[in-house]
Design a protein around this motif. Structure first.
Motif, PDB file in Angstrom:
ATOM      1  N   PHE B  34     -31.376 126.160  -2.004  1.00 18.76           N
ATOM      2  CA  PHE B  34     -32.338 125.119  -2.359  1.00 18.76           C
ATOM      3  C   PHE B  34     -31.739 123.751  -2.066  1.00 18.76           C
ATOM      4  O   PHE B  34     -30.538 123.543  -2.212  1.00 18.76           O
ATOM      5  CB  PHE B  34     -32.694 125.197  -3.848  1.00 18.76           C
ATOM      6  CG  PHE B  34     -33.280 126.511  -4.284  1.00 18.76           C
ATOM      7  CD1 PHE B  34     -32.461 127.520  -4.763  1.00 18.76           C
ATOM      8  CD2 PHE B  34     -34.636 126.735  -4.221  1.00 18.76           C
ATOM      9  CE1 PHE B  34     -32.986 128.737  -5.163  1.00 18.76           C
ATOM     10  CE2 PHE B  34     -35.176 127.947  -4.628  1.00 18.76           C
ATOM     11  CZ  PHE B  34     -34.348 128.947  -5.096  1.00 18.76           C
ATOM     12  N   TYR B  36     -32.090 119.771  -3.198  1.00 15.05           N
ATOM     13  CA  TYR B  36     -32.611 118.845  -4.187  1.00 15.05           C
ATOM     14  C   TYR B  36     -32.197 117.427  -3.812  1.00 15.05           C
ATOM     15  O   TYR B  36     -31.199 117.198  -3.143  1.00 15.05           O
ATOM     16  CB  TYR B  36     -32.054 119.158  -5.580  1.00 15.05           C
ATOM     17  CG  TYR B  36     -32.450 120.501  -6.156  1.00 15.05           C
ATOM     18  CD1 TYR B  36     -31.728 121.648  -5.835  1.00 15.05           C
ATOM     19  CD2 TYR B  36     -33.502 120.616  -7.047  1.00 15.05           C
ATOM     20  CE1 TYR B  36     -32.065 122.881  -6.382  1.00 15.05           C
ATOM     21  CE2 TYR B  36     -33.842 121.842  -7.600  1.00 15.05           C
ATOM     22  CZ  TYR B  36     -33.124 122.964  -7.262  1.00 15.05           C
ATOM     23  OH  TYR B  36     -33.464 124.175  -7.821  1.00 15.05           O
ATOM     24  N   LEU B  44     -33.184 115.865 -10.906  1.00 12.64           N
ATOM     25  CA  LEU B  44     -33.191 116.445  -9.570  1.00 12.64           C
ATOM     26  C   LEU B  44     -34.613 116.857  -9.206  1.00 12.64           C
ATOM     27  O   LEU B  44     -35.312 117.474 -10.007  1.00 12.64           O
ATOM     28  CB  LEU B  44     -32.284 117.671  -9.513  1.00 12.64           C
ATOM     29  CG  LEU B  44     -30.807 117.419  -9.446  1.00 12.64           C
ATOM     30  CD1 LEU B  44     -30.244 117.053 -10.804  1.00 12.64           C
ATOM     31  CD2 LEU B  44     -30.079 118.640  -8.884  1.00 12.64           C
ATOM     32  N   LEU B  46     -36.786 119.031  -6.450  1.00 15.92           N
ATOM     33  CA  LEU B  46     -36.693 120.029  -5.404  1.00 15.92           C
ATOM     34  C   LEU B  46     -37.355 119.516  -4.143  1.00 15.92           C
ATOM     35  O   LEU B  46     -38.485 119.034  -4.182  1.00 15.92           O
ATOM     36  CB  LEU B  46     -37.366 121.322  -5.858  1.00 15.92           C
ATOM     37  CG  LEU B  46     -37.412 122.454  -4.839  1.00 15.92           C
ATOM     38  CD1 LEU B  46     -36.001 122.994  -4.589  1.00 15.92           C
ATOM     39  CD2 LEU B  46     -38.324 123.572  -5.314  1.00 15.92           C
ATOM     40  N   THR B  49     -37.090 125.016  -0.273  1.00 16.95           N
ATOM     41  CA  THR B  49     -36.407 126.302  -0.453  1.00 16.95           C
ATOM     42  C   THR B  49     -36.082 126.843   0.928  1.00 16.95           C
ATOM     43  O   THR B  49     -36.961 126.928   1.797  1.00 16.95           O
ATOM     44  CB  THR B  49     -37.302 127.288  -1.200  1.00 16.95           C
ATOM     45  OG1 THR B  49     -37.622 126.730  -2.477  1.00 16.95           O
ATOM     46  CG2 THR B  49     -36.597 128.623  -1.390  1.00 16.95           C
TER      47      THR B  49
END
Lengths: 113, 114
Positions: B34, B36, B44, B46, B49
């Protein structure tokens, strides 16, 4: 949608005092819950996690947290603060194993001598 | 314990240039990583992915053509910030999924775009 609320952006304690960092979550499914610590200009270190089973979870550095479903909480505690505990603490939730984390806004812990 | 590294730790670049950040799982294989982004005094967020051997899944509002993610092996994911602008300056942190449940985080990369 999941969310995390950390009550208190800044917590100050004296060395040797109890540390209590609050975390409440919102999730439509049984959550996976995590606490991470971040020191200045560093990444995140896992303190502890709850997935299933025992609701009182013990982590590193003397920290522990208790999952309370009825209160949708996962508060982090440590009986006796140490100067080295001063850092940023993040509570996080995910809805399934291996999925992305949703983080709270973090709580800065200050420890005075 | 599981260790994740990032390189570089700090980078300064000129506006308009591209910067590549590497994220490596050193002692385990990670099919999922991932990315961030962390703003000062903020949590954080995102960005995407990254799955080994397939295209990354980007979060809403993240430009996939600006933030290129490649996950070519089970131990390496890269984030390339293309045509960087000063507003891209931030702290970028990757994590790698060890097993099924736990993400281990890299130390972060501080990007400053002048």
């Amino acid at each position: 949608a999941q969310s995390v609320t950390q009550l208190g952006s800044h917590v100050s304690v004296s060395e040797g005092a109890l540390v209590l960092l609050r975390c409440n979550y919102s999730s439509s499914v049984p959550p996976y819950l995590f606490w991470y610590v971040q020191y200045p200009n560093q990444g995140l270190q896992l303190l502890l996690k709850y997935t299933t089973g025992a609701t009182l979870v013990k982590g590193i550095n003397g920290f522990e947290a208790e999952f309370k479903k009825s209160e949708t909480s996962f508060h982090l505690t440590k009986p006796s603060a140490h100067m080295s505990d001063a850092a940023e603490y993040f509570c996080a939730v995910s809805e399934d194993a291996g999925t992305a984390l949703i983080f709270g806004k973090g709580t800065t812990l200050s420890v005075s001598s | 314990g599981a260790v994740v590294s990032q390189h570089p730790s700090r980078v300064i670049c000129k506006s308009g240039t591209s910067v590549k950040i590497e994220c490596r799982s050193l002692d385990f294989q990670a099919t999922t990583m991932f990315w961030y982004r962390q703003f000062p005094k903020k949590s954080l967020m995102l960005m995407a992915t990254s799955n080994e051997g397939s295209k990354a899944t980007y979060e809403q509002g993240v430009e996939k053509d600006k933030f290129l993610i490649n996950h070519a092996s089970l131990t390496l994911s890269t984030l390339t910030v293309t045509s960087a602008h000063p507003e891209d300056s931030s702290f970028y942190i990757c994590s790698a999924l060890a097993g099924k449940e736990t993400q281990y985080f890299g130390p972060g990369t501080r990007l400053l775009v002048l």
